[in-house]
Enzyme design. Structure first.
Site, short mmCIF file in Angstrom:
data_model
loop_
_atom_site.label_atom_id
_atom_site.label_comp_id
_atom_site.label_asym_id
_atom_site.label_seq_id
_atom_site.Cartn_x
_atom_site.Cartn_y
_atom_site.Cartn_z
N ASP A 178 18.60 24.77 -3.84
CA ASP A 178 17.25 25.09 -4.27
C ASP A 178 16.26 24.62 -3.20
O ASP A 178 16.46 24.89 -2.01
CB ASP A 178 16.97 24.48 -5.66
CG ASP A 178 15.72 25.05 -6.31
OD1 ASP A 178 15.79 26.13 -6.91
OD2 ASP A 178 14.66 24.40 -6.21
N TYR A 305 5.66 25.05 -4.28
CA TYR A 305 5.77 26.50 -4.18
C TYR A 305 4.57 27.07 -3.42
O TYR A 305 4.72 28.00 -2.62
CB TYR A 305 5.83 27.11 -5.58
CG TYR A 305 7.17 26.94 -6.25
CD1 TYR A 305 8.07 27.99 -6.34
CD2 TYR A 305 7.56 25.72 -6.79
CE1 TYR A 305 9.31 27.85 -6.94
CE2 TYR A 305 8.78 25.54 -7.40
CZ TYR A 305 9.66 26.61 -7.47
OH TYR A 305 10.89 26.45 -8.06
N HIS A 356 23.54 27.15 -10.48
CA HIS A 356 22.50 26.73 -9.54
C HIS A 356 22.49 25.22 -9.31
O HIS A 356 22.21 24.77 -8.21
CB HIS A 356 21.16 27.20 -10.08
CG HIS A 356 20.01 26.99 -9.15
ND1 HIS A 356 19.93 27.61 -7.93
CD2 HIS A 356 18.89 26.23 -9.27
CE1 HIS A 356 18.79 27.24 -7.33
NE2 HIS A 356 18.16 26.42 -8.13
#
Length: 378
Positions: A178, A305, A356
């Site tokens: 990630d 982000y 994930h």
């Protein structure tokens, strides 16, 4: 400041009492109009998790576990960085920095750190040992919250290099998935001094025209996963990429709002048969959520982000690269896409189970993958 300070978690009871009060006073919406997760976290599932959180969950257990591993704080580039640091009892151990992502934390690594640091204790070999460093990303967990823009993955990668140097490690390896994958990739791209190789469980690659013209089965799977992510699974990302401050108010103020935001990803991104609890326990999920709730990082973590989403792009790396491909990864990358940029791809293995959150979901497999991969870089 270059000092390394011990960090002990001891959350004052009034903060936990306030959490329970807020859960009890939740203003709940009506139930979804479907019988699955397609509209987001279902009301009944979240009420169940929140009820357990308020009545049965034991934060002191998690707190004690983190304290037992060894927590530290050091200031790098004007920001406090929190990290776990477990030195191996084996003197020839390889230093390793391992980086989490969103919506994860160092909690993801609680089941692998001791196995990595002391393999002999778990039936392994001393030559596979690691000195393990697990930092909390800036704005996550108990690291500081950046007060100014500029803390993107490239800067974090350089900060990790400073951290490893400060700990006395002149030759080390790095691992991540990630956002941890983006940071670890940036370590490789920038050839951060001291790093001799990296391992990724979420490599980033892109298809070329020839792949799109005549895709093979693994490429069709990757393209379908990308379309699903863009169409149905990326709303959280767009919000945090464009308006992290706006979403942060609810995430910092409402524990149930925060839990609903994160819990849905435990369902969507793990290898499960329909329930997040097929992959992770309630305690594991809540331990992780607590590392967002207690330090109030709903906005500061989302801001990564805004800073760096464009960094999730292929980059050429000259260092040795190892990859573990788990079957339920949200954005799978076929090997041929990765090989364009990883000039020294020394290890690639496709696993049978796992999603994930590789270390969290499949700790034994993850540990074995790191031992195998980094044995090629020692």
């Amino acid at each position: 400041m270059t000092d390394i300070r011990p960090f002990t978690l001891d959350i004052a009871q009034p903060h936990l009492d306030d959490l329970n009060r807020r859960i009890a006073q939740t203003r709940w919406p009506e139930a979804e109009t479907v019988d699955d997760w397609s509209q987001g976290t279902p009301l009944a599932a979240l009420k169940d998790l929140a009820g357990y959180w308020r009545k049965d969950y034991d934060w002191r257990r998690c707190e004690a576990g983190l304290n037992a591993l060894g927590q530290w704080i050091t200031e790098i580039d004007g920001l406090d960085i929190h990290f776990l640091h477990v030195r191996s009892p084996h003197p020839a151990a390889m230093p390793l920095v391992i980086t989490h992502g969103w919506p994860g934390s160092v909690i993801e690594f609680m089941g692998v750190i001791e196995q990595l640091a002391d393999p002999v204790k778990f039936g392994g070999r001393a030559e596979d040992a690691f000195h393990v460093v697990a930092p909390s990303l800036p704005g996550f967990g108990f690291s500081g919250k950046p007060a100014h823009k500029g803390w993107g993955v490239e800067r974090i990668a350089r900060a990790w290099g400073q951290l490893m140097t400060r700990l006395g490690y002149s030759r080390w390896v790095a691992q991540g998935g990630d956002w941890g994958s983006a940071v670890t990739t940036a370590i490789g791209v920038q050839h951060v001094p001291g790093c001799v190789g990296i391992h990724l469980n979420m490599p980033i690659g892109r298809p070329g025209p020839e792949n799109l013209a005549n895709p093979e089965p693994d490429e069709l799977k990757a393209l379908a996963a990308l379309k699903h992510y863009q169409d149905w699974d990326s709303g959280y990302s767009k919000q945090q990429q464009t308006r992290p401050q706006t979403v942060g108010y609810g995430l910092v103020d409402s524990p149930v709002g925060l839990a609903g935001w994160i819990f849905e990803k435990m369902w969507a991104w793990t290898d499960n048969a329909g329930s997040p609890y097929d992959a992770l326990s309630r305690d594991q999920i809540l331990d992780n959520i607590m590392l967002y709730w207690l330090p109030g990082t709903g906005a500061s973590s989302a801001r990564l982000y805004w800073e760096s989403f464009a960094s999730f792009a292929p980059h050429e790396i000259a260092l040795p690269v190892a990859v573990s491909a788990f079957p339920k990864e949200i954005l799978p990358t076929p090997r041929k896409w990765a090989e364009r940029n990883f000039k020294r791809l020394v290890h690639w293995r496709t696993l049978e189970k796992g999603g994930h959150f590789a270390a969290w979901e499949q700790p034994e497999v993850f540990v074995n993958e790191l031992r195998t991969a980094f044995a090629l870089m020692r």
